[in-house]
Design a protein around this motif. Structure first.
Motif, PDB file in Angstrom:
ATOM      1  N   THR A  17       0.827  -1.205   0.000  1.00  0.00           N
ATOM      2  CA  THR A  17       0.000   0.000   0.000  1.00  0.00           C
ATOM      3  C   THR A  17       0.862   1.257   0.000  1.00  0.00           C
ATOM      4  O   THR A  17       0.596   2.211  -0.738  1.00  0.00           O
ATOM      5  CB  THR A  17      -0.947   0.006   1.206  1.00  0.00           C
ATOM      6  OG1 THR A  17      -1.789  -1.151   1.152  1.00  0.00           O
ATOM      7  CG2 THR A  17      -1.813   1.259   1.216  1.00  0.00           C
ATOM      8  N   LEU A  20       2.466   1.645  -3.410  1.00  0.00           N
ATOM      9  CA  LEU A  20       1.497   2.125  -4.401  1.00  0.00           C
ATOM     10  C   LEU A  20       1.215   3.609  -4.211  1.00  0.00           C
ATOM     11  O   LEU A  20       1.088   4.357  -5.187  1.00  0.00           O
ATOM     12  CB  LEU A  20       0.194   1.337  -4.295  1.00  0.00           C
ATOM     13  CG  LEU A  20       0.095   0.049  -5.109  1.00  0.00           C
ATOM     14  CD1 LEU A  20      -1.213  -0.666  -4.794  1.00  0.00           C
ATOM     15  CD2 LEU A  20       0.185   0.333  -6.610  1.00  0.00           C
ATOM     16  N   THR A  21       1.110   4.038  -2.966  1.00  0.00           N
ATOM     17  CA  THR A  21       0.849   5.455  -2.691  1.00  0.00           C
ATOM     18  C   THR A  21       1.960   6.326  -3.258  1.00  0.00           C
ATOM     19  O   THR A  21       1.704   7.386  -3.852  1.00  0.00           O
ATOM     20  CB  THR A  21       0.716   5.685  -1.183  1.00  0.00           C
ATOM     21  OG1 THR A  21      -0.391   4.925  -0.685  1.00  0.00           O
ATOM     22  CG2 THR A  21       0.490   7.159  -0.862  1.00  0.00           C
ATOM     23  N   GLU A  64      -2.572  -0.682 -11.926  1.00  0.00           N
ATOM     24  CA  GLU A  64      -2.907  -0.887 -10.513  1.00  0.00           C
ATOM     25  C   GLU A  64      -2.931   0.441  -9.765  1.00  0.00           C
ATOM     26  O   GLU A  64      -3.792   0.673  -8.904  1.00  0.00           O
ATOM     27  CB  GLU A  64      -1.918  -1.854  -9.862  1.00  0.00           C
ATOM     28  CG  GLU A  64      -2.300  -2.213  -8.438  1.00  0.00           C
ATOM     29  CD  GLU A  64      -1.536  -3.404  -7.869  1.00  0.00           C
ATOM     30  OE1 GLU A  64      -1.561  -3.561  -6.634  1.00  0.00           O
ATOM     31  OE2 GLU A  64      -0.937  -4.169  -8.652  1.00  0.00           O
ATOM     32  N   HIS A  67      -6.234   2.217 -10.516  1.00  0.00           N
ATOM     33  CA  HIS A  67      -7.349   1.634  -9.771  1.00  0.00           C
ATOM     34  C   HIS A  67      -7.277   2.020  -8.286  1.00  0.00           C
ATOM     35  O   HIS A  67      -8.307   2.300  -7.664  1.00  0.00           O
ATOM     36  CB  HIS A  67      -7.360   0.119  -9.935  1.00  0.00           C
ATOM     37  CG  HIS A  67      -7.756  -0.332 -11.309  1.00  0.00           C
ATOM     38  ND1 HIS A  67      -8.912   0.110 -11.940  1.00  0.00           N
ATOM     39  CD2 HIS A  67      -7.151  -1.167 -12.200  1.00  0.00           C
ATOM     40  CE1 HIS A  67      -9.006  -0.443 -13.139  1.00  0.00           C
ATOM     41  NE2 HIS A  67      -7.952  -1.209 -13.327  1.00  0.00           N
ATOM     42  N   ALA A  68      -6.065   2.061  -7.731  1.00  0.00           N
ATOM     43  CA  ALA A  68      -5.904   2.487  -6.337  1.00  0.00           C
ATOM     44  C   ALA A  68      -6.281   3.958  -6.183  1.00  0.00           C
ATOM     45  O   ALA A  68      -6.942   4.344  -5.206  1.00  0.00           O
ATOM     46  CB  ALA A  68      -4.465   2.251  -5.883  1.00  0.00           C
ATOM     47  N   TYR A  69      -5.868   4.770  -7.138  1.00  0.00           N
ATOM     48  CA  TYR A  69      -6.251   6.189  -7.130  1.00  0.00           C
ATOM     49  C   TYR A  69      -7.772   6.329  -7.171  1.00  0.00           C
ATOM     50  O   TYR A  69      -8.355   7.172  -6.473  1.00  0.00           O
ATOM     51  CB  TYR A  69      -5.620   6.887  -8.332  1.00  0.00           C
ATOM     52  CG  TYR A  69      -6.168   8.264  -8.624  1.00  0.00           C
ATOM     53  CD1 TYR A  69      -5.729   9.376  -7.909  1.00  0.00           C
ATOM     54  CD2 TYR A  69      -7.127   8.463  -9.622  1.00  0.00           C
ATOM     55  CE1 TYR A  69      -6.231  10.638  -8.177  1.00  0.00           C
ATOM     56  CE2 TYR A  69      -7.631   9.724  -9.899  1.00  0.00           C
ATOM     57  CZ  TYR A  69      -7.183  10.807  -9.171  1.00  0.00           C
ATOM     58  OH  TYR A  69      -7.688  12.052  -9.423  1.00  0.00           O
ATOM     59  N   ARG A  71      -9.942   4.534  -5.889  1.00  0.00           N
ATOM     60  CA  ARG A  71     -10.538   4.215  -4.589  1.00  0.00           C
ATOM     61  C   ARG A  71     -10.199   5.253  -3.531  1.00  0.00           C
ATOM     62  O   ARG A  71     -10.736   5.226  -2.432  1.00  0.00           O
ATOM     63  CB  ARG A  71     -10.061   2.834  -4.119  1.00  0.00           C
ATOM     64  CG  ARG A  71     -10.508   1.681  -5.011  1.00  0.00           C
ATOM     65  CD  ARG A  71     -10.167   0.336  -4.381  1.00  0.00           C
ATOM     66  NE  ARG A  71      -8.725   0.127  -4.243  1.00  0.00           N
ATOM     67  CZ  ARG A  71      -7.949  -0.431  -5.163  1.00  0.00           C
ATOM     68  NH1 ARG A  71      -8.472  -0.824  -6.316  1.00  0.00           N
ATOM     69  NH2 ARG A  71      -6.652  -0.605  -4.948  1.00  0.00           N
ATOM     70  N   SER A  72      -9.283   6.164  -3.849  1.00  0.00           N
ATOM     71  CA  SER A  72      -8.863   7.187  -2.888  1.00  0.00           C
ATOM     72  C   SER A  72      -9.861   8.345  -2.885  1.00  0.00           C
ATOM     73  O   SER A  72     -10.638   8.508  -3.827  1.00  0.00           O
ATOM     74  CB  SER A  72      -7.471   7.705  -3.261  1.00  0.00           C
ATOM     75  OG  SER A  72      -7.543   8.534  -4.421  1.00  0.00           O
TER      76      SER A  72
END
Length: 205
Positions: A17, A20-21, A64, A67-69, A71-72
């Motif tokens: 995590t 990814l951040t 990826e 997709h993580a962005y 969800r932020s």
């Protein structure tokens, strides 16, 4: 048994995590093309081999990241407004006003990652541009669906064009992202948001 008390073995795994951040911020700030594997491994705190083992190639990592962005808080506010607001006008008012606050927020790179991250890519990386274009078009389709529903429920007049209205709001939001990257303040973008809301179709007297 060693008297040192030091345990030997594999080093602790990196925090996915956290890595990814860091990658989100780098891609967001510089875009896909200008972000190198060397820069990614540096900010993520991992070696190139670990990056490839954990995420695949640069394109897979980027997908990826996007997709993580999404969800932020910075990336999820559009979908949240469409899902949570009881009226379409309320949803678009919230989207535009939140964009005005989120896009110039100094706590992260300006604008929207999915709008700006692949503005300049090589032919070899055209798939990245297509990936982001598909996400933006999915947002456009969600806008149109919500507006068609609003029309069916009498919230929009029969003469309104949901498709054109969806395209208009998408264009405004994309323009707000670019203006933020060019240094526009939250006050300026809020003014843009309010002007856009003034275009909401009204019932004819």
């Amino acid at each position: 048994m060693s008297g040192s008390g030091v345990k030997r073995g594999r080093p602790p795994a990196f925090d996915r995590t956290t890595a990814l951040t860091a990658a989100i911020r780098l891609f967001w700030e510089h875009g896909y093309e200008a972000t190198s594997i060397g820069e990614l491994t540096r900010v993520m705190g991992i070696k190139p081999g670990s990056l490839y083992a954990a995420f695949g190639d640069k394109k897979s990592l980027f997908e990826e990241v996007v997709h993580a962005y999404g969800r932020s808080p910075a990336g999820a506010f559009v979908g949240a407004a469409l899902d949570e607001e009881p009226t379409a006008r309320g949803a678009f008012r919230r989207i535009l006003r939140e964009a005005a606050a989120v896009y110039p927020d100094p706590s992260h790179p300006a604008g929207c990652l999915t709008i700006s991250a692949a503005t300049n890519v090589t032919v070899q990386d055209a798939g990245v541009a297509a990936f982001l274009r598909d996400l933006r078009n999915a947002n456009l389709a969600a806008f149109e669906t919500r507006l068609k529903s609003a029309q069916q429920h009498g919230e929009l007049p029969a003469a309104a064009d949901p498709r054109a209205l969806a395209a208009y709001f998408a264009a405004v939001i994309q323009g707000m992202s670019q203006r933020a990257r060019d240094g526009a303040t939250a006050a300026e973008l809020t003014g843009t948001a309010e002007l856009a809301l003034a275009a909401w179709p009204r019932a004819q007297d």
